[in-house]
Design a protein around this motif. Structure first.
Motif, PDB file in Angstrom:
ATOM      1  N   UNK A 158       0.849  -1.184   0.000  1.00 21.88           N
ATOM      2  CA  UNK A 158       0.000   0.000   0.000  1.00 21.88           C
ATOM      3  C   UNK A 158       0.884   1.233   0.000  1.00 21.88           C
ATOM      4  N   UNK A 159       0.386   2.335  -0.546  1.00 20.33           N
ATOM      5  CA  UNK A 159       1.149   3.584  -0.617  1.00 20.33           C
ATOM      6  C   UNK A 159       0.362   4.682   0.074  1.00 20.33           C
ATOM      7  N   UNK A 160       1.102   5.564   0.744  1.00 18.87           N
ATOM      8  CA  UNK A 160       0.453   6.638   1.489  1.00 18.87           C
ATOM      9  C   UNK A 160       1.347   7.872   1.528  1.00 18.87           C
ATOM     10  N   UNK A 161       0.712   9.005   1.818  1.00 22.72           N
ATOM     11  CA  UNK A 161       1.437  10.269   1.894  1.00 22.72           C
ATOM     12  C   UNK A 161       2.183  10.341   3.220  1.00 22.72           C
ATOM     13  N   UNK A 162       3.193  11.179   3.261  1.00 23.74           N
ATOM     14  CA  UNK A 162       4.091  11.247   4.404  1.00 23.74           C
ATOM     15  C   UNK A 162       3.684  12.345   5.385  1.00 23.74           C
ATOM     16  N   UNK A 163       3.736  12.029   6.650  1.00 22.35           N
ATOM     17  CA  UNK A 163       3.427  12.985   7.713  1.00 22.35           C
ATOM     18  C   UNK A 163       4.400  14.162   7.700  1.00 22.35           C
ATOM     19  N   UNK A 164       5.683  13.867   7.518  1.00 28.99           N
ATOM     20  CA  UNK A 164       6.726  14.898   7.505  1.00 28.99           C
ATOM     21  C   UNK A 164       7.619  14.697   6.283  1.00 28.99           C
ATOM     22  N   UNK A 165       7.128  15.079   5.104  1.00 30.95           N
ATOM     23  CA  UNK A 165       7.915  14.823   3.891  1.00 30.95           C
ATOM     24  C   UNK A 165       9.214  15.623   3.860  1.00 30.95           C
ATOM     25  N   UNK A 166      10.242  15.001   3.297  1.00 27.88           N
ATOM     26  CA  UNK A 166      11.528  15.663   3.105  1.00 27.88           C
ATOM     27  C   UNK A 166      11.402  16.706   1.994  1.00 27.88           C
ATOM     28  N   UNK A 167      10.644  16.384   0.958  1.00 24.43           N
ATOM     29  CA  UNK A 167      10.351  17.268  -0.172  1.00 24.43           C
ATOM     30  C   UNK A 167       8.869  17.110  -0.491  1.00 24.43           C
ATOM     31  N   UNK A 168       8.238  18.125  -1.085  1.00 30.08           N
ATOM     32  CA  UNK A 168       6.846  17.952  -1.507  1.00 30.08           C
ATOM     33  C   UNK A 168       6.718  16.744  -2.439  1.00 30.08           C
ATOM     34  N   UNK A 169       5.759  15.887  -2.170  1.00 25.06           N
ATOM     35  CA  UNK A 169       5.549  14.693  -2.973  1.00 25.06           C
ATOM     36  C   UNK A 169       6.229  13.457  -2.424  1.00 25.06           C
ATOM     37  N   UNK A 170       6.957  13.568  -1.328  1.00 22.95           N
ATOM     38  CA  UNK A 170       7.626  12.420  -0.691  1.00 22.95           C
ATOM     39  C   UNK A 170       6.547  11.503  -0.132  1.00 22.95           C
ATOM     40  N   UNK A 171       6.490  10.289  -0.666  1.00 22.21           N
ATOM     41  CA  UNK A 171       5.483   9.303  -0.259  1.00 22.21           C
ATOM     42  C   UNK A 171       6.178   8.003   0.150  1.00 22.21           C
ATOM     43  N   UNK A 172       5.403   7.105   0.740  1.00 19.99           N
ATOM     44  CA  UNK A 172       5.919   5.820   1.191  1.00 19.99           C
ATOM     45  C   UNK A 172       5.087   4.691   0.610  1.00 19.99           C
ATOM     46  N   UNK A 173       5.748   3.572   0.333  1.00 22.98           N
ATOM     47  CA  UNK A 173       5.075   2.349  -0.089  1.00 22.98           C
ATOM     48  C   UNK A 173       5.516   1.274   0.890  1.00 22.98           C
TER      49      UNK A 173
END
Length: 169
Positions: free
Chosen positions: A30-45
């Motif tokens: 599953x993929x989700x958006x990041x609570x504290x992204x390093x850069x805009x658009x930083x996501x996790x899978x």
């Protein structure tokens, strides 16, 4: 393509990721958006199965994680008009993994976005945390609001194009 009304969250290590913050669900990832992204658009899978270390994944889980990583990367690069991407798996605490659950960072990159290109790695330490840590970098980055995260996930769900409610079990 809104999040399914049934189940409210998926586990990510000790954390609960609300479906409103997810934008892709496959049989094994599953993929989700990041609570504290390093850069805009930083996501996790992340893998659906709660596994701490990469070598403990099945070959099917590895395959799905990387296939979904490639799929998400194409969308992130286009949506965030990136010229490159940083893809990273921090495998274990000594490697900077703060949530003991295998996951792949997908970070859009642009020329000059860091003074030194390798600065991304110091920023990455703790970037996926959902729990408080003492790492200075985590304290410097403000957590995003649930509303902002849900809006980004909704945008990315539309871009991915096949949010599958049946996969949420």
């Amino acid at each position: 393509m809104s999040a399914p009304a049934g189940k409210a969250f998926v586990r990510f290590g000790p954390n609960a990721i609300p479906l409103k913050q997810m934008f892709l669900i496959s049989k094994l990832s599953f993929a989700f958006v990041n609570l504290k992204p390093v850069r805009p658009g930083h996501v996790l899978i992340a893998t659906r199965r709660d596994v701490a270390r990469f070598n403990d994944l099945t070959s099917e889980e590895v395959s799905d994680l990387l296939v979904q990583g490639q799929r998400v990367s194409k969308v992130i690069e286009r949506v965030y008009k990136a010229s490159s991407l940083t893809l990273a798996i921090q495998d274990g605490a000594a490697a900077g993994q703060t949530v003991p659950h295998v996951h792949l960072h997908v970070i859009p990159r642009h020329m000059g976005d860091f003074a030194s290109n390798d600065d991304i790695y110091s920023k990455l330490e703790g970037a996926d945390n959902r729990v408080a840590t003492s790492h200075v970098d985590n304290e410097e980055r403000t957590p995003r609001s649930a509303e902002d995260m849900a809006a980004e996930a909704e945008l990315l769900r539309k871009e991915i194009g096949d949010w599958n409610e049946a996969e949420v079990v």
